[in-house]
Structure formats: C-alpha cells, structure tokens
Design an enzyme around this catalytic site. Structure first.
Site, PDB file in Angstrom:
ATOM      1  N   LEU A   1      39.520  12.058  34.371  1.00 27.82           N
ATOM      2  CA  LEU A   1      39.191  12.196  35.789  1.00 27.82           C
ATOM      3  C   LEU A   1      40.405  11.655  36.518  1.00 27.82           C
ATOM      4  CD1 LEU A   1      36.880  13.104  37.660  1.00 27.82           C
ATOM      5  CD2 LEU A   1      36.055  10.750  37.665  1.00 27.82           C
ATOM      6  N   ASP A   2      41.092  12.496  37.266  1.00 31.13           N
ATOM      7  CA  ASP A   2      42.426  12.121  37.729  1.00 31.13           C
ATOM      8  C   ASP A   2      42.418  10.939  38.699  1.00 31.13           C
ATOM      9  OD1 ASP A   2      42.613  13.053  40.593  1.00 31.13           O
ATOM     10  OD2 ASP A   2      42.164  14.981  39.694  1.00 31.13           O
ATOM     11  N   TYR A   3      43.595  10.399  38.907  1.00 29.42           N
ATOM     12  CA  TYR A   3      43.818   9.159  39.679  1.00 29.42           C
ATOM     13  C   TYR A   3      43.179   9.215  41.064  1.00 29.42           C
ATOM     14  CZ  TYR A   3      46.632   5.248  41.562  1.00 29.42           C
ATOM     15  OH  TYR A   3      47.053   4.072  42.127  1.00 29.42           O
TER      16      TYR A   3
END
Length: 253
Positions: A101-103
């Site tokens: 789950l990206d930054y």
C-alpha cells in the site's frame, strides 16, 4: 508435517517459495541437506535449518493495521522512514505485511507470519479481491469508468478487469469504490492517471473477507477468532483449487 509446510509455519516463506529454497539446497534436516520435495518431519524432534539458521515453529499471528499516509508498507526501509512493522516490533513473532500500500495511501494492512496466507492474498493467480475507496480530481465520465472496468494499458501490461461502484460527485471531484485482484506498484494511481485524473485520496477498505471497518488511523489489533476463521477458510479453498488445477494439468500431459 511436510517440510515446506513447517517452513511456512516458521515464517520463512510461503510453501511454494519454501519448495524453491529446498530445491536450492539451502535446507538441512538433522544435519543432512534436503533437496527433494515431499519430505516429512516431526516438528517436536527433528532439527531444521535454513542457511544454517535453526527454525522453530512460531505461533501464527494475525494483525490488522489502519496504515496512515507517510508510512512504508514493508518490513524495513533503507531511508529510515517509519514502516508498518514498526507498530508491532515489540511482538515476539516476525511479522510481515501482506502486499503493498503505497506511501501516500492509507487503510487496511494485514501483518502476519502465515506464509501460505500471504502467498494466497498477494499472488494474482488466486484472484483475491481488494476493495478501495478512491477520490479523484475532476468528474469521471462513463467512458473513463468503462475503461477502468475493462482494463487499462499500462507500461507494465494491461490491467485485469476491475469493478467500480457507489460513484458520487463531490464538488470538483469524484468518489467511488474500486475492487480488483491485482496489486502492482501504484496501480490504481496509474490507472486513474491513464484516464486523465489524479488521485487525491486512496483508502484500502478490504482484503478478501477481512474489512477495515472502524479501526482508527494508526491503530492496530489482533484479528478476532471469526476473522481468522474466515481467512483460514479462504486459504483452504484456494489451496484446494490450486491442487485441483495442478492435477488437471498433469492429467492433460
């Protein structure tokens, strides 16, 4: 217990990845290197080592976390940024995030040492659905909605069909739920950009049967017995499907 299952239970890797590690000659049972599949061991009496490190069967642990933005969804970060594992680094088990789950995104992350479950939830061949709440800048047209649902051609190949629902318009933005079973790097952001929209907010709400529900941002808790049972049922179902597919392919040869 089969050796690869014991390795998965010990937090080494999924059963499939453990088989690759065995084949590579990296595993010893009672001092003897094992490379063939199907070896059975007794976890209470046999000594298993991977790359010289002795394994012990860990208690399976399942944690769900509501990841805030600005946190890395990995076990460590060379740049020293906060990771999802930092929230639970006081626990005795070695836990790893399931998928990415990206930054800049937030929402549901599962942390576990169950290698088989991790493999099933992340490998696209098992088609486990993840659901997201997406807010984009601009008004999503019916043509763009159809493109998102049928598949977008990205630089790393076309996306699998997705499902959009509960489309709502809020001022100059559009909010909708998006369900898909892939998990490529920043995939949803790239899909939306391909149809001319920047993602303003992205929240993962569900992974298979596991829902975020009302867990506050930055908070975590162990899964309930009911949630673990639902994941175990999914694991058994998907492993059985994979075994049937494997037998069917062997019969055709």
């Amino acid at each position: 217990m089969r050796l690869q299952k014991f390795m998965a239970r010990s937090g080494v890797a999924s059963r499939r990845r453990s088989e690759e590690i065995i084949a590579a000659g990296r595993v010893e049972v009672n001092g003897e290197t094992v490379t063939e599949m199907g070896v059975k061991i007794d976890p209470t009496t046999d000594t298993v080592r991977v790359d010289g490190e002795k394994l012990s069967r860990e208690e399976l642990k399942y944690i769900k976390l509501n990841k805030p933005t600005g946190v890395i969804s990995s076990a460590d970060d060379p740049r020293g940024r906060k990771t999802v594992v930092d929230y639970v680094d006081h626990l005795p088990q070695r836990l790893y995030p399931v998928g990415r789950l990206d930054y800049d995104s937030r929402g549901l992350i599962l942390l576990t040492n169950d290698g088989d479950l991790t493999h099933i939830l992340t490998h696209p061949s098992f088609t486990v659905t993840k659901v997201y709440r997406v807010e984009i800048a601009g008004i999503l047209t019916s043509e763009s909605l159809t493109r998102l649902e049928t598949g977008i051609e990205l630089e790393d190949g076309p996306t699998a069909p997705a499902r959009l629902s509960q489309v709502k318009y809020k001022g100059g933005s559009t909010v909708f739920k998006l369900a898909l079973h892939e998990g490529r790097n920043r995939q949803i952001r790239r899909m939306c950009k391909a149809v001319g929209h920047e993602v303003q907010d992205l929240v993962r709400l569900r992974i298979g049967p596991l829902a975020l529900k009302d867990l506050a941002g930055g908070s975590w808790r162990e899964l309930s017995a009911e949630e673990i049972n639902e994941l175990n049922n999914l694991k058994k179902e998907k492993l059985a499907e994979a075994e049937r597919d494997k037998n069917s392919q062997e019969d055709e040869l």
